[in-house]
Design a protein around this motif. Structure first.
Motif, PDB file in Angstrom:
ATOM      1  N   ALA A  76       0.782  -1.169   0.201  1.00 14.30           N
ATOM      2  CA  ALA A  76      -0.092  -0.036  -0.054  1.00 14.30           C
ATOM      3  C   ALA A  76       0.964   1.206  -0.046  1.00 14.30           C
ATOM      4  O   ALA A  76       0.350   2.376  -0.417  1.00 14.30           O
ATOM      5  CB  ALA A  76      -0.953   0.053   1.280  1.00 14.30           C
ATOM      6  N   ASP A  77       2.320   1.314   0.614  1.00 14.71           N
ATOM      7  CA  ASP A  77       3.055   2.295   0.349  1.00 14.71           C
ATOM      8  C   ASP A  77       3.934   2.564  -0.516  1.00 14.71           C
ATOM      9  O   ASP A  77       4.498   3.557  -0.694  1.00 14.71           O
ATOM     10  CB  ASP A  77       4.117   2.376   1.794  1.00 14.71           C
ATOM     11  N   ARG A  78       3.884   1.606  -1.481  1.00 15.95           N
ATOM     12  CA  ARG A  78       4.812   1.707  -2.758  1.00 15.95           C
ATOM     13  C   ARG A  78       4.255   2.731  -3.713  1.00 15.95           C
ATOM     14  O   ARG A  78       3.081   2.828  -4.021  1.00 15.95           O
ATOM     15  CB  ARG A  78       4.965   0.286  -3.407  1.00 15.95           C
ATOM     16  N   GLU A  79       5.147   3.542  -4.218  1.00 17.85           N
ATOM     17  CA  GLU A  79       4.725   4.499  -5.168  1.00 17.85           C
ATOM     18  C   GLU A  79       4.268   4.047  -6.344  1.00 17.85           C
ATOM     19  O   GLU A  79       3.151   4.543  -6.982  1.00 17.85           O
ATOM     20  CB  GLU A  79       5.937   5.440  -5.441  1.00 17.85           C
ATOM     21  N   TYR A  80       4.787   2.770  -6.758  1.00 19.48           N
ATOM     22  CA  TYR A  80       4.272   2.275  -8.235  1.00 19.48           C
ATOM     23  C   TYR A  80       2.784   1.491  -7.925  1.00 19.48           C
ATOM     24  O   TYR A  80       2.298   1.840  -8.934  1.00 19.48           O
ATOM     25  CB  TYR A  80       5.296   1.202  -8.908  1.00 19.48           C
ATOM     26  N   TYR A  81       2.602   1.360  -6.634  1.00 26.71           N
ATOM     27  CA  TYR A  81       1.105   0.803  -6.582  1.00 26.71           C
ATOM     28  C   TYR A  81       0.440   1.888  -6.660  1.00 26.71           C
ATOM     29  O   TYR A  81      -0.808   2.050  -7.274  1.00 26.71           O
ATOM     30  CB  TYR A  81       1.148   0.159  -5.234  1.00 26.71           C
ATOM     31  N   LYS A  82       0.650   3.289  -5.939  1.00 26.73           N
ATOM     32  CA  LYS A  82      -0.288   4.219  -6.078  1.00 26.73           C
ATOM     33  C   LYS A  82      -0.447   4.800  -7.323  1.00 26.73           C
ATOM     34  O   LYS A  82      -1.430   5.178  -7.698  1.00 26.73           O
ATOM     35  CB  LYS A  82       0.483   5.450  -4.961  1.00 26.73           C
ATOM     36  N   ALA A  83       0.541   4.746  -8.101  1.00 25.19           N
ATOM     37  CA  ALA A  83       0.481   5.247  -9.691  1.00 25.19           C
ATOM     38  C   ALA A  83      -0.357   4.318 -10.491  1.00 25.19           C
ATOM     39  O   ALA A  83      -1.403   4.770 -11.124  1.00 25.19           O
ATOM     40  CB  ALA A  83       1.932   5.272 -10.191  1.00 25.19           C
ATOM     41  N   ALA A  84      -0.403   3.154 -10.274  1.00 28.10           N
ATOM     42  CA  ALA A  84      -1.160   1.940 -11.031  1.00 28.10           C
ATOM     43  C   ALA A  84      -2.398   2.290 -10.569  1.00 28.10           C
ATOM     44  O   ALA A  84      -3.467   2.188 -11.470  1.00 28.10           O
ATOM     45  CB  ALA A  84      -0.815   0.519 -10.611  1.00 28.10           C
ATOM     46  N   MET A  85      -3.002   2.539  -9.165  1.00 28.10           N
ATOM     47  CA  MET A  85      -4.278   2.732  -8.798  1.00 28.10           C
ATOM     48  C   MET A  85      -5.036   4.086  -9.430  1.00 28.10           C
ATOM     49  O   MET A  85      -6.046   4.043  -9.514  1.00 28.10           O
ATOM     50  CB  MET A  85      -4.099   2.702  -7.243  1.00 28.10           C
ATOM     51  N   GLU A  86      -3.910   4.928  -9.820  1.00 31.76           N
ATOM     52  CA  GLU A  86      -4.466   6.148 -10.682  1.00 31.76           C
ATOM     53  C   GLU A  86      -4.470   5.721 -12.132  1.00 31.76           C
ATOM     54  O   GLU A  86      -4.953   6.570 -13.058  1.00 31.76           O
ATOM     55  CB  GLU A  86      -3.373   7.309 -10.633  1.00 31.76           C
ATOM     56  N   GLY A  87      -4.248   4.668 -12.676  1.00 37.09           N
ATOM     57  CA  GLY A  87      -4.365   4.083 -13.983  1.00 37.09           C
ATOM     58  C   GLY A  87      -3.252   4.269 -14.889  1.00 37.09           C
ATOM     59  O   GLY A  87      -3.213   4.182 -16.079  1.00 37.09           O
ATOM     60  N   LYS A  88      -1.902   4.492 -14.047  1.00 42.66           N
ATOM     61  CA  LYS A  88      -0.867   4.829 -14.695  1.00 42.66           C
ATOM     62  C   LYS A  88       0.111   3.384 -14.825  1.00 42.66           C
ATOM     63  O   LYS A  88       0.088   2.637 -13.721  1.00 42.66           O
ATOM     64  CB  LYS A  88      -0.032   5.778 -14.121  1.00 42.66           C
ATOM     65  N   THR A  89       0.988   3.278 -15.820  1.00 41.97           N
ATOM     66  CA  THR A  89       1.762   2.393 -15.954  1.00 41.97           C
ATOM     67  C   THR A  89       3.036   2.761 -15.654  1.00 41.97           C
ATOM     68  O   THR A  89       3.571   3.860 -16.190  1.00 41.97           O
ATOM     69  CB  THR A  89       2.171   1.626 -17.438  1.00 41.97           C
ATOM     70  N   THR A  90       3.910   2.213 -14.897  1.00 44.83           N
ATOM     71  CA  THR A  90       4.989   2.786 -14.292  1.00 44.83           C
ATOM     72  C   THR A  90       6.578   1.929 -14.385  1.00 44.83           C
ATOM     73  O   THR A  90       6.099   0.574 -14.214  1.00 44.83           O
ATOM     74  CB  THR A  90       4.897   3.184 -12.508  1.00 44.83           C
ATOM     75  N   ILE A  91       7.736   2.552 -14.580  1.00 48.91           N
ATOM     76  CA  ILE A  91       8.766   1.774 -14.410  1.00 48.91           C
ATOM     77  C   ILE A  91       9.515   2.576 -13.665  1.00 48.91           C
ATOM     78  O   ILE A  91       9.893   3.948 -13.672  1.00 48.91           O
ATOM     79  CB  ILE A  91       9.509   2.012 -15.838  1.00 48.91           C
ATOM     80  N   THR A  92       9.911   1.735 -12.520  1.00 52.70           N
ATOM     81  CA  THR A  92      10.699   2.504 -11.399  1.00 52.70           C
ATOM     82  C   THR A  92      11.852   2.591 -11.686  1.00 52.70           C
ATOM     83  O   THR A  92      12.882   1.875 -12.289  1.00 52.70           O
ATOM     84  CB  THR A  92      10.435   1.596 -10.264  1.00 52.70           C
ATOM     85  N   GLU A  93      12.826   3.533 -10.616  1.00 49.76           N
ATOM     86  CA  GLU A  93      14.196   3.372 -10.696  1.00 49.76           C
ATOM     87  C   GLU A  93      14.844   1.907 -10.219  1.00 49.76           C
ATOM     88  O   GLU A  93      14.282   1.326  -9.454  1.00 49.76           O
ATOM     89  CB  GLU A  93      14.884   4.504  -9.825  1.00 49.76           C
ATOM     90  N   PRO A  94      15.727   1.549 -10.789  1.00 50.63           N
ATOM     91  CA  PRO A  94      16.566   0.348 -10.231  1.00 50.63           C
ATOM     92  C   PRO A  94      16.795   0.568  -8.525  1.00 50.63           C
ATOM     93  O   PRO A  94      17.163   1.553  -7.905  1.00 50.63           O
ATOM     94  CB  PRO A  94      17.798   0.337 -10.871  1.00 50.63           C
TER      95      PRO A  94
END
Length: 658
Positions: free
Chosen positions: A116-134
């Motif tokens: 729940a606290d991960r940034e990529y999870y929050k972006a996905a819940m907004e309908g965005k596809t995310t590639i994180t930094e290594p």
């Protein structure tokens, strides 16, 4: 002194060497510039292609995540977390990915981890596809790049987001991509993120350590050039740069990776790998230049000796001619080119100069013996071209000397007779000078009287100028006071205007008060018996308003009269001020005239003094003239004797007849 053959050889060799050096340096410059330009273009294009490849690889994984997000099994509430995890693992295995997981709407992962606290999870819940930094994974400690996408309800894209699915490629995924980019044996590639941290490199340890060139450059200036290139990479620019690392000169080409959060890829090579061909070309061109210089020197030496030897012999003969040798033979030349023409011309010069010098010597010898009636033997054939100037000059000398001596003879006769006349004139001049001296003394006395009158006039002008200056000061003071009076009249006029405006305001207030009183009376009449008292008050207010209006009108009439009187006084004041100003100006003109008269008187006094000095000088000159006239008489007698001696000398010459 170097011979012409040596000079020609040296000049030819130098010309060949300089030409070859220019051609060599130009070729090297062109090769170097072209090689560097091609290297820059190649590296930039390679970096762009590499960036496109990374984008394509990431895009492929993104598509896997997007397709998984449209899998109805992952969004269905019927499937358990373990079933969803097996589905995700199957997809990861099919596409060669390391792992993955499904996350529900509340952030619970199918693998039992909370997201729940991960940034990529929050972006996905907004309908965005995310590639994180290594990043170092929390669960396994591996370096991971996470590609996350939303899970759509019932697997229908762009509807309702009910969760998140993510996949993680192999830890060496990005490193394998850059390892595959091999420009040459010493070439390499790496990727940095938007903060300048290395996120992919051939050496995995650099990635784990989070190498940052900008931070290293703050402590080690050897990395400054590379740090500047990284700044441009972080800005998303495509370009080329040079830097030195570990004592090795390197080139770097870089380009941004689209579809990422500010990633950029760099491709590096050793500059020597590309510039070695340039250095080889330089060595080959240097060898060619040296060989050409040697061959040119040999050929130039052979040619210059064939040309230089006849020229040297002719030069030696002409040098003897300059030393006065007119009899030595001229060298023979067997060639049929310009050198033979040079030898013939040298022989012709020697013979003609011999003839000219002999002819001129005959003429000058006769003139030295006093015979001016002498001529050239064969001037037309002996003196040709510019040499005609010589015989013409000799003829002019003969003619002018003949004319000069003839005129000297005539002048001697004239000097003899003129000296007697000068002697008589000198006697008369001495007598006239004595009479002039007496007249000059009388003129000096008259000038002294004129100077005394001019001095008196000058003193009177000084007194007049003082009186005029005092009058001008009084008039100036009166003019200043008149200007102050004019300003005061203007202020009175302005105040009267302001009072008129106030009276107008009072009239307006009285009019409004009268209207209000009338309205109050009307309202009191409507009320009836109860409003009689108020009607009486309103009537009194109306009467007062009328009286105020009458008083304001009377005051307005008085103000207008006062304003008219002030304006009349102002006009009179202005006229008076103008008259005073004109008087001041005219007094100034009178002062200027008096000053000019005084100055002229002083100047006249000075001029008279100068005249007096001049008269004294004339007196001295007259006395000098008298003495000089007596000396001239004695000198004239001596001059007559010398003229007779001159006539005897001139009679020795024989003059030509014109």
């Amino acid at each position: 002194m170097k011979s012409i053959s040596k000079k020609m050889t040296l000049f030819t060799v130098m010309l060949v060497v300089i030409s070859l050096l220019v051609a060599t340096f130009a070729s090297v410059a062109i090769i170097y510039t072209t090689t560097k330009s091609l290297t820059e273009q190649t590296l930039t294009e390679t970096a762009t292609v590499a960036a496109d490849r990374v984008t394509w690889e990431l895009k492929a994984i993104q598509n896997v995540a997007i397709q998984a997000g449209c899998n109805p099994k992952l969004s269905s509430p019927i499937y358990t977390n373990s079933q969803k995890q097996r589905e995700v693992d199957t997809i990861a295995a099919n596409f060669g990915l390391d792992r993955g997981a499904s996350i529900d709407y509340e952030g619970h992962g199918s693998n039992g981890i909370e997201y729940a606290d991960r940034e990529y999870y929050k972006a996905a819940m907004e309908g965005k596809t995310t590639i994180t930094e290594p990043m170092i994974g929390r669960s396994n400690g591996k370096l991971s790049v996470i590609i996350a996408a939303p899970i759509w309800k019932n697997g229908e894209l762009n509807t309702e987001v009910v969760g998140c699915v993510y996949f993680v490629p192999d830890e060496e995924f990005l490193n394998d991509v850059v390892r595959a980019i091999k420009v040459n044996e010493n070439g390499a590639a790496y990727i940095i993120d938007k903060n300048g941290n290395t996120i992919a490199d051939i050496d995995m340890q650099l990635v784990r350590d989070g190498e940052n060139i900008q931070k290293i450059a703050e402590e080690d200036t050897n990395y400054t050039a590379l740090a500047q290139a990284h700044e441009k990479m972080e800005a998303g620019e495509t370009g080329f740069a040079e830097y030195v690392s570990g004592g090795i000169s390197k080139y770097i080409g870089y380009a941004p990776i689209s579809g990422t959060n500010g990633w950029s890829i760099a491709v590096t090579v050793h500059s020597d790998d590309y510039m070695v061909h340039c250095f080889r070309g330089l060595i080959i061109l240097a060898i060619i230049c040296a060989a050409s210089a040697v061959a040119g020197g040999i050929i130039a030496g052979i040619i210059s000796r064939k040309i230089g030897k006849p020229i040297r012999l002719c030069a030696e003969r002409i040098e003897k001619l300059s030393e006065g040798d007119l009899t030595s033979p001229v060298p023979m030349v067997k060639s049929h080119d310009e050198v033979k023409i040079l030898a013939k011309s040298a022989a012709k010069v020697v013979n003609e100069q011999n003839a000219m010098i002999s002819d001129i010597g005959n003429i000058l010898s006769n003139m030295a013996q006093g015979n001016f009636d002498v001529h050239s033997n064969d001037a037309d054939n002996t003196y040709r071209g510019d040499y005609k100037v010589l015989i013409e000059s000799v003829r002019n000398i003969n003619r002018r000397l003949n004319d000069t001596l003839s005129q000297i003879s005539i002048a001697g006769d004239q000097v003899s007779s003129g000296s007697e006349q000068v002697s008589a004139g000198a006697q008369s001049l001495a007598q006239g000078a004595t009479e002039q001296a007496a007249s000059v003394e009388e003129l000096a006395a008259t000038i002294q009287n004129i100077n005394a009158h001019i001095s008196a006039t000058s003193q009177d002008c000084q007194k007049g100028r003082q009186l005029v200056d005092e009058t001008a000061e009084y008039i100036g003071a009166a003019n200043e006071k008149m200007q102050n009076l004019t300003a005061a009249m203007q202020e009175i006029n302005d105040a009267s205007t302001e009072i008129g405006k106030i009276i107008q305001t009072i009239e307006d207030i009285a009019f409004q008060t009268n209207i209000l009183a009338l309205n109050a009376a009307v309202e009191a009449a409507r009320v009836g018996e109860a409003g009689k008292g108020f009607a009486v008050v309103a009537d009194e207010v109306r009467n007062l308003a009328g009286k105020s209006a009458d008083a304001a009108h009377d005051t307005t009439v008085l103000i207008e009269r006062a304003v008219a009187a002030v304006e009349n006084g102002n006009n009179i004041t202005n006229e008076t001020a103008q008259a005073v100003s004109e008087v001041e100006a005219r007094s100034g003109g009178v002062s200027d005239i008096v000053n000019k008269i005084a100055a002229a008187s002083l100047e006249q006094s000075d001029m008279v003094k100068q005249v007096n000095i001049g008269v004294e000088q004339i007196s001295n000159v007259v006395q000098t003239n008298s003495a000089t006239a007596e000396e001239s008489a004695a000198a004239s007698q001596e001059l007559s004797a010398q003229a007779q001696t001159l006539q005897k000398l001139v009679s020795r010459f024989t003059f030509r007849e014109e």
